[in-house]
Design an enzyme around this catalytic site. Structure first.
Site, PDB file in Angstrom:
ATOM      1  N   TYR A   1       1.014  -1.301  -0.148  1.00  0.00           N
ATOM      2  CA  TYR A   1       0.066  -0.143   0.110  1.00  0.00           C
ATOM      3  C   TYR A   1       0.818   1.137  -0.001  1.00  0.00           C
ATOM      4  O   TYR A   1       1.872   1.338   0.832  1.00  0.00           O
ATOM      5  CB  TYR A   1      -0.881   0.035   1.268  1.00  0.00           C
ATOM      6  CG  TYR A   1      -2.154   0.994   1.135  1.00  0.00           C
ATOM      7  CD1 TYR A   1      -3.150   0.417   0.291  1.00  0.00           C
ATOM      8  CD2 TYR A   1      -2.084   2.270   1.490  1.00  0.00           C
ATOM      9  CE1 TYR A   1      -4.433   1.437   0.267  1.00  0.00           C
ATOM     10  CE2 TYR A   1      -3.047   3.191   1.244  1.00  0.00           C
ATOM     11  CZ  TYR A   1      -4.296   2.730   0.891  1.00  0.00           C
ATOM     12  OH  TYR A   1      -5.356   3.537   0.535  1.00  0.00           O
TER      13      TYR A   1
ATOM     14  N   TYR B   1      -5.181   5.484  -8.171  1.00  0.00           N
ATOM     15  CA  TYR B   1      -5.384   5.336  -6.835  1.00  0.00           C
ATOM     16  C   TYR B   1      -7.125   4.907  -6.608  1.00  0.00           C
ATOM     17  O   TYR B   1      -7.848   5.702  -6.991  1.00  0.00           O
ATOM     18  CB  TYR B   1      -5.205   6.610  -6.279  1.00  0.00           C
ATOM     19  CG  TYR B   1      -5.467   6.911  -4.789  1.00  0.00           C
ATOM     20  CD1 TYR B   1      -4.772   6.223  -3.745  1.00  0.00           C
ATOM     21  CD2 TYR B   1      -6.521   7.697  -4.454  1.00  0.00           C
ATOM     22  CE1 TYR B   1      -5.025   6.115  -2.458  1.00  0.00           C
ATOM     23  CE2 TYR B   1      -6.751   7.685  -3.108  1.00  0.00           C
ATOM     24  CZ  TYR B   1      -6.230   6.905  -2.031  1.00  0.00           C
ATOM     25  OH  TYR B   1      -6.572   6.977  -0.783  1.00  0.00           O
TER      26      TYR B   1
END
Lengths: 140, 386
Positions: B287, B337
């Site tokens: 992440y 994203y």
């Protein structure tokens, strides 16, 4: 000129902290059962869950050291656009090292801020009846 | 969760177009992503009986998506959430299939993250004070953006470990390099040099624009089913070896306790469930809402000792040919994203060897890790195999 930045909202869990701040004093929430300080304060002790929490007076001479910080070059909230860059710091209290309190470091060039630097709490009157705790470098 | 090892699989992945201005709604983006994932799996929409999504009030509902796919689903679930929610919903899907409630679940994240609601901006400050735990102790000081919150963590960690700005830059350079091989990456055609990186002014120290994830309009979807059902799919299944779906930091006020992160607690359970060690991992999706978050997780998940993650990255280990090729489509820093789902999609494609014969494929990769970071306070992760 009215104050443009967000004003701390008082609620049932933090009222004592902000009421003291308005009088230029610091109080901290402390658990009467396990002795843990909680900052930010909450409805119960965040360590043991006890509702038996009270407030301990720290007075108005609050010394701390910068634990971490960011220098913010953009305003993410209204009112900050006129005072960039903004130094936002977490300062660790000398008397209660497990407590860190966020504030802006005032009267400090962004080139000068560093982790470990001593700061002291100062209160800025932001409205007629409200004051905001802030940090400033300790000057000898 | 240990008992689910190898019994559930991701069988389809898909995404919409990504842009700064989609000119359409999150429902349209979700439909594009869902149809792509369903086609990828070789399923019909009506084979899906569960729909789930996570959002920040910026998406369409699972019920809407199912409706416009022409499906009357048995189950819908919409949760409030960002990073680490992909892993959490996959775990929920496996649990519901395990319980005999569902057969096949489609999970999606769709948002107009650039042209619509932007993270950390446009909120009413008084609403934010009430919505965040302890919000009145941060908002009046101008701290309302994840870049400021995570920057505070990063600055302390860098102070303690000697990690440098250049180390952060190597994370960005590695992922930007991957984006140059991915025509669908938003920053394809925009390579980054260390010189440019270091010359870029900070937004919130220690982060500049390259350290921060992209805000885009985009929808992603993936499909989870049992290993048995996976045999009916035309895609190569990627099996879930282990999960730690969502584990919390012991203190929710993450602007007070900034030394530990929830990822520290996820790693142990994750590797135990999967029955592997960090040395067994061939490819990673870490992440990457901010560059530093990658370094901190490399420590948490055992790829580098504390204080050595920066050097690990500087040696090129996140690049193709390195020890741990990571975010090989460019990651959230340079591909797109969607709160982690685009990274999950990429690791599925790597493990399926979809890029075989090209310079985008991590050769012979068998086992991958995918981590989620919902902030320092909440994390989730999974280990996958082909």
């Amino acid at each position: 000129m009215t104050y443009q930045k967000p004003i701390p909202l008082k609620d049932q869990d933090n009222q004592a902290y902000w009421d003291a701040a308005d009088k230029h004093e610091l109080v901290l929430q402390k658990c009467n059962d396990c002795g843990t300080f909680s900052q930010p304060p909450g409805p119960t002790c965040a360590n043991c869950g006890s509702a038996n929490v009270g407030w301990e007076k720290m007075g108005n001479d609050v010394q701390a050291t910068v634990y971490s910080y960011v220098v913010s070059y953009r305003p993410f909230l209204p009112g900050f656009q006129d005072e960039l860059p903004t130094i936002i710091a977490l300062a660790q209290l000398d008397r209660v090292p497990e407590v860190k309190i966020m504030g802006n470091i005032l009267n400090c060039d962004e080139q000068d801020v560093q982790i470990g630097m001593p700061v002291q709490m100062t209160w800025v009157d932001i409205t007629e009846d409200r004051a905001l705790p802030q940090w400033q470098p300790v000057t000898n | 969760m240990g008992t689910i090892k190898d019994r559930y699989a991701i069988v389809g992945v898909g995404e919409s177009e990504r842009s700064r201005k989609s000119g359409t709604t999150p429902l349209h983006l979700a439909l594009d992503a869902a149809n792509a994932a369903i086609k990828d799996a070789g399923l019909k929409a009506t084979d899906i009986d569960g729909f789930m999504n996570y959002n920040e009030g910026d998406s369409c509902t699972s019920h809407q998506l199912a409706t416009y796919l022409g499906v009357r689903p048995k189950y819908v679930k919409d949760i409030q959430g960002g990073g680490a929610s992909t892993e959490m919903l996959i775990a929920d899907a496996a649990a519901l299939i395990e319980a005999g409630q569902l057969n096949t679940v489609l999970i999606y994240r769709s948002l107009n993250g650039s042209s619509g609601t932007r993270v950390g901006r446009g909120y009413d400050p008084d609403m934010l004070q009430g919505a965040l735990a302890g919000g009145s102790f941060v908002i009046p000081y101008g701290s309302a953006s994840p870049s400021q919150w995570f920057g505070m963590y990063a600055m302390r960690h860098m102070h303690e470990t000697g990690t440098t700005k250049e180390h952060l830059g190597h994370v960005c350079l590695s992922f930007y390099e991957h984006a140059q091989r991915n025509p669908k990456a938003f920053l394809h055609g925009k390579p980054l040099t260390m010189e440019n990186y270091l010359a870029t002014p900070d937004i919130s120290s220690p982060f500049n624009i390259h350290d921060s994830c992209l805000e885009l309009d985009e929808g992603n979807a993936l499909i989870v089913t049992s290993a048995e059902n996976a045999k009916n799919c035309t895609s190569r299944p990627v099996y879930i070896m282990g999960m730690s779906a969502r584990q919390c930091h012991p203190h929710a006020h993450y602007w007070n306790d900034i030394d530990q992160v929830a990822s520290d607690y996820v790693a142990k359970e994750l590797y135990e469930n999967a029955g592997v060690t960090p040395e067994d991992i061939d490819v990673a999706a870490i992440y990457d809402c901010f560059s530093w978050v990658v370094l901190r997780q490399l420590e948490a998940y055992g790829f580098a000792k504390r204080g050595e993650a920066g050097e690990f990255v500087a040696q090129g280990n996140l690049k193709m040919g390195g020890k741990l090729p990571t975010n090989t489509a460019g990651g959230m820093l340079s591909e797109g994203y969607t709160h982690g789902m685009n990274n999950a999609i990429e690791i599925v494609r790597q493990l399926r060897h979809d890029y075989e014969g090209t310079d985008r494929q991590v050769e012979h990769c068998k086992i991958g890790i995918c981590t989620g970071w919902a902030g320092p306070d909440i994390a989730g992760a999974m280990i996958l195999r082909n």
